[in-house]
Design a protein around this motif. Structure first.
Motif, PDB file in Angstrom:
ATOM      1  N   GLU A   7      26.633  25.517  56.964  1.00 32.03           N
ATOM      2  CA  GLU A   7      26.627  26.490  58.046  1.00 32.03           C
ATOM      3  C   GLU A   7      27.980  27.201  58.112  1.00 32.03           C
ATOM      4  O   GLU A   7      29.027  26.587  58.007  1.00 32.03           O
ATOM      5  N   ILE A   8      27.955  28.522  58.273  1.00 34.11           N
ATOM      6  CA  ILE A   8      29.163  29.315  58.443  1.00 34.11           C
ATOM      7  C   ILE A   8      29.236  29.706  59.907  1.00 34.11           C
ATOM      8  O   ILE A   8      28.320  30.338  60.432  1.00 34.11           O
ATOM      9  N   PRO A  10      29.807  31.767  63.055  1.00 34.89           N
ATOM     10  CA  PRO A  10      29.863  33.219  63.251  1.00 34.89           C
ATOM     11  C   PRO A  10      31.232  33.731  63.678  1.00 34.89           C
ATOM     12  O   PRO A  10      31.570  34.865  63.428  1.00 34.89           O
ATOM     13  N   ASP A  11      32.047  32.880  64.313  1.00 35.55           N
ATOM     14  CA  ASP A  11      33.372  33.316  64.771  1.00 35.55           C
ATOM     15  C   ASP A  11      34.509  32.816  63.871  1.00 35.55           C
ATOM     16  O   ASP A  11      35.670  32.891  64.236  1.00 35.55           O
ATOM     17  N   ASP A  12      34.198  32.336  62.697  1.00 38.08           N
ATOM     18  CA  ASP A  12      35.207  31.852  61.757  1.00 38.08           C
ATOM     19  C   ASP A  12      36.114  33.008  61.341  1.00 38.08           C
ATOM     20  O   ASP A  12      35.647  33.998  60.792  1.00 38.08           O
ATOM     21  N   TRP A  15      35.894  34.868  57.981  1.00 43.03           N
ATOM     22  CA  TRP A  15      34.812  35.812  57.692  1.00 43.03           C
ATOM     23  C   TRP A  15      34.694  36.941  58.713  1.00 43.03           C
ATOM     24  O   TRP A  15      34.021  37.921  58.456  1.00 43.03           O
ATOM     25  N   ASN A  16      35.288  36.814  59.872  1.00 45.03           N
ATOM     26  CA  ASN A  16      35.188  37.836  60.908  1.00 45.03           C
ATOM     27  C   ASN A  16      36.580  38.259  61.356  1.00 45.03           C
ATOM     28  O   ASN A  16      37.368  37.429  61.788  1.00 45.03           O
ATOM     29  N   LEU A  21      32.652  42.112  59.966  1.00 40.09           N
ATOM     30  CA  LEU A  21      32.404  41.022  59.029  1.00 40.09           C
ATOM     31  C   LEU A  21      33.193  41.306  57.759  1.00 40.09           C
ATOM     32  O   LEU A  21      33.066  42.379  57.176  1.00 40.09           O
ATOM     33  N   ALA A  42      26.963  37.758  53.631  1.00 40.30           N
ATOM     34  CA  ALA A  42      26.715  37.780  55.078  1.00 40.30           C
ATOM     35  C   ALA A  42      25.444  36.988  55.340  1.00 40.30           C
ATOM     36  O   ALA A  42      24.375  37.353  54.873  1.00 40.30           O
ATOM     37  N   GLN A  46      25.697  35.023  60.895  1.00 46.74           N
ATOM     38  CA  GLN A  46      26.905  35.821  61.114  1.00 46.74           C
ATOM     39  C   GLN A  46      26.600  37.205  61.678  1.00 46.74           C
ATOM     40  O   GLN A  46      27.496  37.873  62.184  1.00 46.74           O
ATOM     41  N   THR A  47      25.361  37.658  61.565  1.00 48.88           N
ATOM     42  CA  THR A  47      24.989  39.005  62.013  1.00 48.88           C
ATOM     43  C   THR A  47      23.960  38.961  63.142  1.00 48.88           C
ATOM     44  O   THR A  47      23.225  39.923  63.332  1.00 48.88           O
TER      45      THR A  47
END
Length: 79
Positions: A7-8, A10-12, A15-16, A21, A42, A46-47
Motif C-alpha cells: 500500500e502507498i 496517499p499523503d506520502d 509521492w505527493n 502527484l 499512480a 493516491q488519486t
C-alpha cells in the motif's frame, strides 16, 4: 490486470508534493508479469479512485492476452 503491491500512503511526501502527484522517473512499485515489466506511477488510492497510471515495458509481440474491461476505461500512450 491487477497487481498485489504494498500500500502507498496517499499523503506520502515521496509521492505527493504541494498537492500534485510526483512520479519520479525510474521509480515506483515494479512487477514482472508475462514477460512484460509494469511500474505503477499512480495507484488508485493516491488519486481518490479517479485514475491508475502504469508504465509498461513490453517487447514486440508481447503484452497481455486479449481482454475487456466492463467497469473501467483503458487507454494507451505508445512511445
Amino acid at each position: 490486470m491487477s497487481f498485489l503491491l504494498n500500500e502507498i500512503a496517499p499523503d506520502d511526501p515521496m509521492w505527493n508534493k504541494r498537492g500534485a502527484l510526483y512520479a519520479p522517473s525510474g521509480e515506483g512499485p515494479t512487477v514482472w508479469a508475462a514477460d512484460d515489466i509494469y511500474t505503477v506511477k499512480a495507484a488508485s488510492a493516491q488519486t481518490k479512485g479517479n485514475i491508475g497510471f502504469i508504465e509498461a515495458t513490453v517487447p514486440a509481440g508481447g503484452g497481455p492476452v486479449p481482454h475487456a474491461h466492463t467497469d473501467e476505461y483503458e487507454t494507451f500512450y505508445v512511445l
